[in-house]
Design a protein around this motif. Structure first.
Motif, PDB file in Angstrom:
ATOM      1  N   HIS A 149      -7.290  -2.799   4.487  1.00  0.00           N
ATOM      2  CA  HIS A 149      -6.789  -2.358   3.205  1.00  0.00           C
ATOM      3  C   HIS A 149      -7.686  -2.649   2.020  1.00  0.00           C
ATOM      4  O   HIS A 149      -7.943  -1.796   1.200  1.00  0.00           O
ATOM      5  N   CYS A 190      -0.765   4.429   0.694  1.00  0.00           N
ATOM      6  CA  CYS A 190      -1.683   5.490   1.115  1.00  0.00           C
ATOM      7  C   CYS A 190      -0.978   6.468   2.059  1.00  0.00           C
ATOM      8  O   CYS A 190       0.130   6.227   2.526  1.00  0.00           O
ATOM      9  N   CYS A 194       0.848  -1.194   0.000  1.00  0.00           N
ATOM     10  CA  CYS A 194       0.000   0.000   0.000  1.00  0.00           C
ATOM     11  C   CYS A 194       0.878   1.236   0.000  1.00  0.00           C
ATOM     12  O   CYS A 194       1.988   1.221   0.527  1.00  0.00           O
ATOM     13  N   CYS A 222       0.255   4.986   5.446  1.00  0.00           N
ATOM     14  CA  CYS A 222       1.464   4.166   5.325  1.00  0.00           C
ATOM     15  C   CYS A 222       2.684   5.074   5.149  1.00  0.00           C
ATOM     16  O   CYS A 222       3.737   4.833   5.727  1.00  0.00           O
ATOM     17  N   ARG A 267      -2.658  -5.268   7.561  1.00  0.00           N
ATOM     18  CA  ARG A 267      -3.676  -4.263   7.841  1.00  0.00           C
ATOM     19  C   ARG A 267      -4.965  -4.731   7.205  1.00  0.00           C
ATOM     20  O   ARG A 267      -5.184  -4.542   6.021  1.00  0.00           O
ATOM     21  N   CYS A 275      -6.343   2.936   6.074  1.00  0.00           N
ATOM     22  CA  CYS A 275      -5.817   1.643   6.479  1.00  0.00           C
ATOM     23  C   CYS A 275      -5.287   1.669   7.895  1.00  0.00           C
ATOM     24  O   CYS A 275      -4.532   0.808   8.303  1.00  0.00           O
ATOM     25  N   ARG A 297      -8.408   1.622   0.695  1.00  0.00           N
ATOM     26  CA  ARG A 297      -6.972   1.844   0.817  1.00  0.00           C
ATOM     27  C   ARG A 297      -6.634   3.201   1.419  1.00  0.00           C
ATOM     28  O   ARG A 297      -5.542   3.397   1.913  1.00  0.00           O
TER      29      ARG A 297
HETATM   30 ZN   LIG Z   1      -1.840   2.103   3.601  1.00  0.00          ZN
END
Ligand SMILES: [Zn+2]
Length: 234
Positions: free
Chosen positions: A95, A34, A32, A37, A92, A102, A99
């Protein structure tokens, strides 16, 4: 007066650049990219690089030389990659649904009484030269067992990198208490392993008064500076 950690800007830029590049390469391990993250990765790096505080507005020009250091750039890049891998490998469950959201959900445990720890920070020095040791593995134990960190952006053991000049830091996960206002003593030890040096262990005890809830935001005034740890060549 408004002070600001200059390293935040540098690290945010480095992490975003790296995410965009790795995303473009379609690597399998990137689960991911995002905002959450990316922010976790930024925290991961900032927890390992000493802050550089400046008065807002006059930061960059005065610190251009330090920021342009090749060693600092190399350390930030390698820590960013390490952080991305750590964040990406953490499962996670939310997700697949969204997304953009998360974040790991809390189970309400935050509102229970707990012993909250200071962030521990200190420096490791060479006993002959009193120069910072730039490469060592530092392990924090609580009552003889590996101390659990507050989240995955902190690590234990902690590995020093050259640009951090011997500085390490830990933030230990809160321990549940029966009620607030309870007093307890916790026994910590710090083990240092560095190539060519004798292994060294430092013990210290921390008295903590429990509070009514888990402290989950970083407070720079709640830091315990550990005395300089000195290690000697074999
Ligand atoms: Zn993420």
């Amino acid at each position: 007066m408004n002070v600001h950690n200059l390293m935040e800007d540098v690290v945010i830029k480095a992490v975003n650049t790296l995410y965009d590049r790795v995303k473009g390469e379609n690597v399998a391990w990137l689960t991911c990219d995002c905002e959450n993250c990316r922010l976790d990765t930024v925290s991961y790096v900032l927890n390992r690089i000493p802050p550089k505080y400046v008065v807002s507005g006059r930061g960059v020009t005065h610190n251009a030389e330090y920021l342009a250091s090749a060693q600092l750039q190399a350390d930030i890049d390698s820590l960013s990659l390490e952080g991305m891998r750590t964040v990406s490998s953490t499962k996670r469950p939310f997700h697949t649904e969204n997304r953009a959201d998360c974040e790991i959900q809390s189970d309400g445990a935050q509102s229970k009484p707990a012993f909250n720890f200071f962030t521990f920070t200190g420096v490791v020095l060479d006993g002959n030269t009193f120069e910072p040791v730039t490469s060592a593995k530092i392990t924090l134990k609580i009552d003889g067992k590996l101390a659990e960190m507050v989240d995955k952006t902190w690590s234990n053991p902690y590995t020093l990198v050259p640009s951090t000049k011997g500085v390490y830091s830990f933030w230990v996960k809160s321990i549940p208490a029966n009620e607030s206002g309870e007093r307890a003593y916790f026994n910590f030890s710090i083990e240092i392993e560095a190539e060519g040096y004798s292994e060294s262990v430092y013990h210290f005890e921390v008295p903590i008064m429990s509070e009514d809830k888990i402290r989950d935001t970083l407070d720079s005034t709640y830091t315990l500076k550990i005395k300089d740890l000195v290690i000697f060549k074999k």
